[in-house]
Design a protein around this motif. Sequence first.
Motif, PDB file in Angstrom:
ATOM      1  N   UNK A   1       7.491 -55.265 -52.319  1.00  0.00           N
ATOM      2  CA  UNK A   1       7.206 -56.208 -51.726  1.00  0.00           C
ATOM      3  C   UNK A   1       8.644 -56.851 -50.743  1.00  0.00           C
ATOM      4  N   UNK A   2       9.821 -56.405 -50.658  1.00  0.00           N
ATOM      5  CA  UNK A   2      10.669 -56.857 -49.678  1.00  0.00           C
ATOM      6  C   UNK A   2      10.551 -55.433 -48.081  1.00  0.00           C
ATOM      7  N   UNK A   3      10.230 -54.224 -48.578  1.00  0.00           N
ATOM      8  CA  UNK A   3      10.302 -53.320 -47.285  1.00  0.00           C
ATOM      9  C   UNK A   3       8.556 -53.544 -46.663  1.00  0.00           C
ATOM     10  N   UNK A   4       7.677 -53.842 -47.964  1.00  0.00           N
ATOM     11  CA  UNK A   4       6.512 -53.410 -47.389  1.00  0.00           C
ATOM     12  C   UNK A   4       5.695 -55.408 -46.668  1.00  0.00           C
ATOM     13  N   UNK A   5       6.086 -56.104 -47.803  1.00  0.00           N
ATOM     14  CA  UNK A   5       6.002 -57.140 -47.600  1.00  0.00           C
ATOM     15  C   UNK A   5       4.617 -57.635 -48.279  1.00  0.00           C
ATOM     16  N   UNK A   6       4.587 -57.164 -49.088  1.00  0.00           N
ATOM     17  CA  UNK A   6       3.347 -57.243 -49.838  1.00  0.00           C
ATOM     18  C   UNK A   6       3.523 -57.616 -51.049  1.00  0.00           C
ATOM     19  N   UNK A   7       3.167 -58.414 -51.791  1.00  0.00           N
ATOM     20  CA  UNK A   7       3.277 -59.352 -53.019  1.00  0.00           C
ATOM     21  C   UNK A   7       2.376 -58.463 -53.861  1.00  0.00           C
ATOM     22  N   UNK A   8       1.945 -57.993 -54.464  1.00  0.00           N
ATOM     23  CA  UNK A   8       1.365 -57.212 -56.162  1.00  0.00           C
ATOM     24  C   UNK A   8       1.864 -56.701 -57.708  1.00  0.00           C
ATOM     25  N   UNK A   9       1.250 -57.053 -58.084  1.00  0.00           N
ATOM     26  CA  UNK A   9       1.629 -57.111 -59.554  1.00  0.00           C
ATOM     27  C   UNK A   9       1.290 -55.310 -60.321  1.00  0.00           C
ATOM     28  N   UNK A  10       2.473 -54.751 -59.891  1.00  0.00           N
ATOM     29  CA  UNK A  10       2.182 -53.404 -60.073  1.00  0.00           C
ATOM     30  C   UNK A  10       2.273 -52.761 -61.398  1.00  0.00           C
ATOM     31  N   UNK A  11       2.747 -53.222 -62.309  1.00  0.00           N
ATOM     32  CA  UNK A  11       1.602 -53.161 -64.047  1.00  0.00           C
ATOM     33  C   UNK A  11       0.798 -52.481 -63.627  1.00  0.00           C
ATOM     34  N   UNK A  12      -0.277 -54.126 -63.254  1.00  0.00           N
ATOM     35  CA  UNK A  12      -1.642 -53.748 -63.416  1.00  0.00           C
ATOM     36  C   UNK A  12      -1.669 -52.879 -61.994  1.00  0.00           C
ATOM     37  N   UNK A  13      -1.309 -52.509 -61.039  1.00  0.00           N
ATOM     38  CA  UNK A  13      -1.771 -51.673 -60.059  1.00  0.00           C
ATOM     39  C   UNK A  13      -1.721 -50.343 -60.572  1.00  0.00           C
ATOM     40  N   UNK A  14      -0.640 -50.294 -61.356  1.00  0.00           N
ATOM     41  CA  UNK A  14      -0.381 -48.469 -61.744  1.00  0.00           C
ATOM     42  C   UNK A  14      -1.852 -47.981 -63.426  1.00  0.00           C
ATOM     43  N   UNK A  15      -2.088 -49.630 -64.612  1.00  0.00           N
ATOM     44  CA  UNK A  15      -3.197 -49.811 -64.740  1.00  0.00           C
ATOM     45  C   UNK A  15      -4.352 -48.814 -64.457  1.00  0.00           C
ATOM     46  N   UNK A  16      -4.586 -50.104 -63.095  1.00  0.00           N
ATOM     47  CA  UNK A  16      -6.194 -49.557 -62.321  1.00  0.00           C
ATOM     48  C   UNK A  16      -5.727 -47.889 -61.912  1.00  0.00           C
ATOM     49  N   UNK A  17      -4.889 -47.525 -61.524  1.00  0.00           N
ATOM     50  CA  UNK A  17      -4.436 -46.327 -61.003  1.00  0.00           C
ATOM     51  C   UNK A  17      -5.012 -45.209 -62.677  1.00  0.00           C
ATOM     52  N   UNK A  18      -4.182 -45.316 -63.556  1.00  0.00           N
ATOM     53  CA  UNK A  18      -4.538 -44.523 -64.803  1.00  0.00           C
ATOM     54  C   UNK A  18      -5.874 -44.465 -64.473  1.00  0.00           C
ATOM     55  N   UNK A  19      -6.779 -45.512 -65.158  1.00  0.00           N
ATOM     56  CA  UNK A  19      -7.968 -46.513 -65.436  1.00  0.00           C
ATOM     57  C   UNK A  19      -8.980 -45.142 -64.186  1.00  0.00           C
ATOM     58  N   UNK A  20      -8.306 -44.743 -63.163  1.00  0.00           N
ATOM     59  CA  UNK A  20      -9.191 -44.097 -62.205  1.00  0.00           C
ATOM     60  C   UNK A  20      -8.675 -42.961 -62.096  1.00  0.00           C
ATOM     61  N   UNK A  21      -8.186 -42.126 -63.207  1.00  0.00           N
ATOM     62  CA  UNK A  21      -6.792 -40.881 -63.177  1.00  0.00           C
ATOM     63  C   UNK A  21      -8.719 -39.822 -63.517  1.00  0.00           C
ATOM     64  N   UNK A  22      -9.027 -40.239 -64.181  1.00  0.00           N
ATOM     65  CA  UNK A  22     -10.336 -39.084 -64.567  1.00  0.00           C
ATOM     66  C   UNK A  22     -11.113 -38.856 -64.098  1.00  0.00           C
TER      67      UNK A  22
END
Length: 383
Positions: A270-291
């Motif tokens: 958030x601080x370095x990239x200037x992006x407000x996001x939910x990491x837990x949700x983002x990782x859940x998306x990545x795990x779901x998409x892994x297959x």
Amino acid sequence: MAERYIRLGLRLDRHVEGTVDAYFGPPELAAEVAAAPPVDPRALVADAAALLADLDDGWLRDQVTGLHTYARVVAGERLDYADEVEGCYGIRPTHTDEAVFAAAHKRLEELLPGDGPLDERRERWRRSITVPPDRIEQALVAVIAEARARTLALIDLPDGEGVVVEGVRDVSWLGYNFYLGDLRGRVAVNLDMPTSAVELLLLGIHETYPGHQAERAAKEQRLVRGRGLLEETIVLAPCPQSLISEGIGQVAPMTLLAGAGAAAFETLARDAAGVDFDLAHALAVERAAEPCRWAEVNAALMLHADGASEDDVREYLRRWGVMGDEMAGHVVRFMTEPTSRTYIVNYPAGRALCGAYVGDDLDRLRQLLTEQVRVGELRSHPS
């Protein structure tokens, strides 16, 4: 034996640049190969076969098997795509049933609600947390520093080890660690491709700590300097060590991001990239998409074994790989370049094999980072 192996790899690189991913061995060997005319690929096939005949079963023989297979391709021999992949990496690609992807899509539908096709929704979500291009390099530097500090609790990194970061354009990959030897790496990030905040975290950890940089530096210190293993001074793309390395790179991010350090990485992004996001949700998306990464292997089989058109492959990747037009085109470009047409299999296969091998046992991850583990050992390990 090791010198013959190094010469073989360096000579193949004279025909296909990028065969050698890194070399930091005796400079006189590289100078000798560079000063001589390129060796006929058919002679290199014979050299590889002769070296195989002289080697006992082991890690080095696995590597030379990969080079022998690749030399045959460079020499013009037509191999079945699956045979080529198996000869290079020790694993055989097979078609994954689309039902696997459909099941993953159901979970992604829950995580990415809204209107329109799933690939468009996923792309809109990615764009909503995209890092501004002018902040990618500075944010990546911050991610790498945090990852390195946390990796020190996992393995000892040698004194003098480190990386520099640079932005690049017009390349077929998202990020790359050019290992320079002497414990140093140069991490390049593709500035042409939109990069989300979570992708920046995954990329930084994959390419550095405890990913590629940690592996290369640890093995240089332990295997080259400590045990005098000359064969470890060359890193070759069309060989089993690539599958191991990419598997480490795929396992590494979750080692840091799924643990107690997740909050620190979220704040840092958030601080370095200037992006407000939910990491837990983002990782859940990545795990779901892994297959769905296996859709890329299906796509490579379609392209190289079944004769499908690039347009059909892109459409397949959009549908089953759940990716936008730009990313699908990027993947097709990657799987059509000489040194990466088979390499693409290493990402899902490496993740599956190394992930099953490591499980929750960090000692096994340390072993992958510091020892010559064979693909056969991973395949025989109970999952």
